[in-house]
Design a protein around this motif. Sequence first.
Motif, mmCIF file in Angstrom:
data_model
loop_
_atom_site.group_PDB
_atom_site.id
_atom_site.type_symbol
_atom_site.label_atom_id
_atom_site.label_comp_id
_atom_site.label_asym_id
_atom_site.label_seq_id
_atom_site.Cartn_x
_atom_site.Cartn_y
_atom_site.Cartn_z
ATOM 1 N N GLY A 285 -81.013 14.867 63.182
ATOM 2 C CA GLY A 285 -79.917 13.900 63.226
ATOM 3 C C GLY A 285 -79.863 13.148 64.543
ATOM 4 O O GLY A 285 -79.623 11.937 64.580
ATOM 5 N N LEU A 286 -80.083 13.869 65.653
ATOM 6 C CA LEU A 286 -80.068 13.214 66.967
ATOM 7 C C LEU A 286 -81.226 12.227 67.104
ATOM 8 O O LEU A 286 -81.059 11.144 67.691
ATOM 9 N N ILE A 287 -82.389 12.581 66.572
ATOM 10 C CA ILE A 287 -83.519 11.642 66.585
ATOM 11 C C ILE A 287 -83.171 10.411 65.745
ATOM 12 O O ILE A 287 -83.455 9.268 66.127
ATOM 13 N N GLY A 288 -82.538 10.643 64.561
ATOM 14 C CA GLY A 288 -82.125 9.530 63.706
ATOM 15 C C GLY A 288 -81.166 8.597 64.417
ATOM 16 O O GLY A 288 -81.285 7.368 64.327
ATOM 17 N N LEU A 289 -80.194 9.161 65.148
ATOM 18 C CA LEU A 289 -79.255 8.330 65.911
ATOM 19 C C LEU A 289 -79.968 7.558 67.018
ATOM 20 O O LEU A 289 -79.642 6.397 67.292
ATOM 21 N N ALA A 290 -80.936 8.203 67.650
ATOM 22 C CA ALA A 290 -81.698 7.530 68.716
ATOM 23 C C ALA A 290 -82.488 6.346 68.160
ATOM 24 O O ALA A 290 -82.680 5.335 68.850
ATOM 25 N N ILE A 291 -82.952 6.446 66.907
ATOM 26 C CA ILE A 291 -83.660 5.324 66.271
ATOM 27 C C ILE A 291 -82.670 4.253 65.825
ATOM 28 O O ILE A 291 -82.923 3.048 65.964
ATOM 29 N N ILE B 40 -84.620 14.392 57.125
ATOM 30 C CA ILE B 40 -83.290 14.310 57.745
ATOM 31 C C ILE B 40 -83.183 13.053 58.608
ATOM 32 O O ILE B 40 -82.162 12.351 58.580
ATOM 33 N N ILE B 41 -84.231 12.764 59.360
ATOM 34 C CA ILE B 41 -84.223 11.582 60.227
ATOM 35 C C ILE B 41 -84.020 10.319 59.402
ATOM 36 O O ILE B 41 -83.185 9.464 59.731
ATOM 37 N N ILE B 42 -84.795 10.182 58.306
ATOM 38 C CA ILE B 42 -84.674 8.996 57.449
ATOM 39 C C ILE B 42 -83.267 8.889 56.875
ATOM 40 O O ILE B 42 -82.654 7.815 56.855
ATOM 41 N N GLY B 43 -82.723 10.021 56.410
ATOM 42 C CA GLY B 43 -81.376 10.019 55.845
ATOM 43 C C GLY B 43 -80.326 9.623 56.861
ATOM 44 O O GLY B 43 -79.421 8.827 56.555
ATOM 45 N N ILE B 44 -80.422 10.151 58.083
ATOM 46 C CA ILE B 44 -79.427 9.839 59.115
ATOM 47 C C ILE B 44 -79.545 8.386 59.564
ATOM 48 O O ILE B 44 -78.528 7.711 59.793
ATOM 49 N N VAL B 45 -80.770 7.878 59.699
ATOM 50 C CA VAL B 45 -80.943 6.456 60.050
ATOM 51 C C VAL B 45 -80.305 5.582 58.973
ATOM 52 O O VAL B 45 -79.590 4.610 59.266
ATOM 53 N N THR B 46 -80.523 5.936 57.707
ATOM 54 C CA THR B 46 -79.956 5.157 56.604
ATOM 55 C C THR B 46 -78.434 5.178 56.625
ATOM 56 O O THR B 46 -77.783 4.132 56.549
ATOM 57 N N VAL B 47 -77.848 6.366 56.717
ATOM 58 C CA VAL B 47 -76.387 6.460 56.672
ATOM 59 C C VAL B 47 -75.747 5.811 57.898
ATOM 60 O O VAL B 47 -74.673 5.190 57.810
ATOM 61 N N THR B 48 -76.421 5.901 59.049
ATOM 62 C CA THR B 48 -75.869 5.295 60.267
ATOM 63 C C THR B 48 -75.897 3.776 60.191
ATOM 64 O O THR B 48 -74.895 3.107 60.479
ATOM 65 N N LEU B 49 -77.040 3.210 59.799
ATOM 66 C CA LEU B 49 -77.145 1.751 59.711
ATOM 67 C C LEU B 49 -76.220 1.200 58.634
ATOM 68 O O LEU B 49 -75.604 0.142 58.812
ATOM 69 N N MET B 50 -76.120 1.907 57.519
ATOM 70 C CA MET B 50 -75.204 1.468 56.466
ATOM 71 C C MET B 50 -73.762 1.485 56.970
ATOM 72 O O MET B 50 -72.998 0.541 56.753
ATOM 73 N N GLY B 51 -73.392 2.551 57.679
ATOM 74 C CA GLY B 51 -72.037 2.650 58.205
ATOM 75 C C GLY B 51 -71.729 1.573 59.233
ATOM 76 O O GLY B 51 -70.649 0.970 59.214
ATOM 77 N N THR B 52 -72.675 1.307 60.137
ATOM 78 C CA THR B 52 -72.444 0.285 61.158
ATOM 79 C C THR B 52 -72.322 -1.098 60.529
ATOM 80 O O THR B 52 -71.467 -1.896 60.926
ATOM 81 N N ALA B 53 -73.170 -1.392 59.546
ATOM 82 C CA ALA B 53 -73.120 -2.694 58.890
ATOM 83 C C ALA B 53 -71.814 -2.872 58.119
ATOM 84 O O ALA B 53 -71.148 -3.913 58.230
ATOM 85 N N ILE B 54 -71.419 -1.860 57.345
ATOM 86 C CA ILE B 54 -70.196 -1.967 56.556
ATOM 87 C C ILE B 54 -68.969 -2.070 57.452
ATOM 88 O O ILE B 54 -68.071 -2.886 57.223
ATOM 89 N N GLN B 55 -68.932 -1.270 58.503
ATOM 90 C CA GLN B 55 -67.797 -1.312 59.419
ATOM 91 C C GLN B 55 -67.701 -2.663 60.119
ATOM 92 O O GLN B 55 -66.606 -3.237 60.252
ATOM 93 N N GLY B 56 -68.851 -3.204 60.546
ATOM 94 C CA GLY B 56 -68.854 -4.512 61.186
ATOM 95 C C GLY B 56 -68.437 -5.616 60.237
ATOM 96 O O GLY B 56 -67.644 -6.504 60.595
ATOM 97 N N LEU B 57 -68.961 -5.581 58.996
ATOM 98 C CA LEU B 57 -68.586 -6.586 58.000
ATOM 99 C C LEU B 57 -67.100 -6.501 57.671
ATOM 100 O O LEU B 57 -66.433 -7.522 57.516
ATOM 101 N N ARG B 58 -66.597 -5.284 57.548
ATOM 102 C CA ARG B 58 -65.174 -5.118 57.228
ATOM 103 C C ARG B 58 -64.296 -5.693 58.338
ATOM 104 O O ARG B 58 -63.300 -6.366 58.080
#
Length: 409
Positions: A348-354, A32-50
């Motif tokens: 998920g909270l640990i993933g967000l903290a990372i 779950i941690i790996i998945g949340i880190v992935t989806v969060t970083l992908m979302g932040t990058a795409i949102q910033g690029l957009r």
Amino acid sequence: MRFLSEALESLWIAWDAIRANKLRAGLTTLGIIIGIVTVTLMGTAIQGLRRSFTQSISMLGTDNLYVQRFDWFINSREQWMEQNRRRSINVAQFREFERQMVGALAVAPEAETFQPVRREKRNASSVRVVGTTEQFLLTAGLTVAQGRFLTREEARGGRPVCVLGASVADSLFLHGSPLGQRVHLGGRPFEVVGVLDRLGEFLGAFNLDNQVMIPLEQFRTTFWHDPDLTIQVKAGAVERLDEVREEVRGLMRKIRRVRPGQPDDFAINQQDQFLKTFNRVIGTIASVGLFITGLSLFVGGIGIMNIMFVSVAERTKEIGIRKAIGAKRRAILLQFLIEAAAICLFGGLIGLAIAWPVTLLLQRVMPATMSPLIVSVAIGVSLLTGVVAGFLPAWRAARLNPVDALRNE
């Protein structure tokens, strides 16, 4: 009210179970941690690029059309070769277009070259020199910080005057105002009549402040007598863009003598072409990212489901006792669903903290922002994964026969 009390009771029971098996719960959340880190970083990058991309192409103008020899996006070598054989858009065609065009708010030519600009012992290299007219101020959406833009008389007469971009002005004039001073372009002196407001970069690669505007006729005299022009057309409103586009197309076909039935030998480009291409690219990146995220969450969900089955097996007698004293199926179901969701939420909270400090590092090389929306999505995905993964074990626990459960050792 009864459901709320059952939910609170189930929450406390789930919390006690997780606290009693901290290590097991922690290891289970790795997927779950790996998945949340992935989806969060992908979302932040795409949102910033957009956001960065939208800010960049806004400089093109939502109600602007660009009449050019080439399309902005060419899909094949054959298409490029076909467009390369097209005739240039010359000054005579622009003059005729300007005279006959009635539906546009403003029309301006654009010829460009890259030259050094010199003033005494100071130089600015690879400066974009634009030959244009007074209406370029409107079509390009420019604002003047000092002085003024080119006048109609200067543009038509080809006088040796220029308007500097902010970076060029900073490079050549460290002290004092550049207005009324002279700079040298192509070996000729030009009087500075204005300095533009800062524009920033286009797509993070092209410095729009590293440019100089001069009258088109002076551009032809100094650099290129018969340039291949871009004609900028400002419709005046987005609602009128299609109407103006049709007028532009018909007028250019007439001026360039394109016969009926033959394809256009020119391109009419506009901002939405960039948006469509960008959205396709971002969609592809997002699909790949979601696939990777989905795999991580799937593996994590299988782990959660496995642990919950183990938890149900270990607490079969406890389930029997609860049922014997009156606990309903929904209370047992809710208890194990909450436990699975809580484990996933913890991951998920640990993933967000990372992901948070990683996002701060990404901001040094690309626009990336962790918005409240992305945080909400990450938490929602965590809870949903827990509910889905925990449903089968919880359903099994809820359907246990209390007599059989009490006999379990």
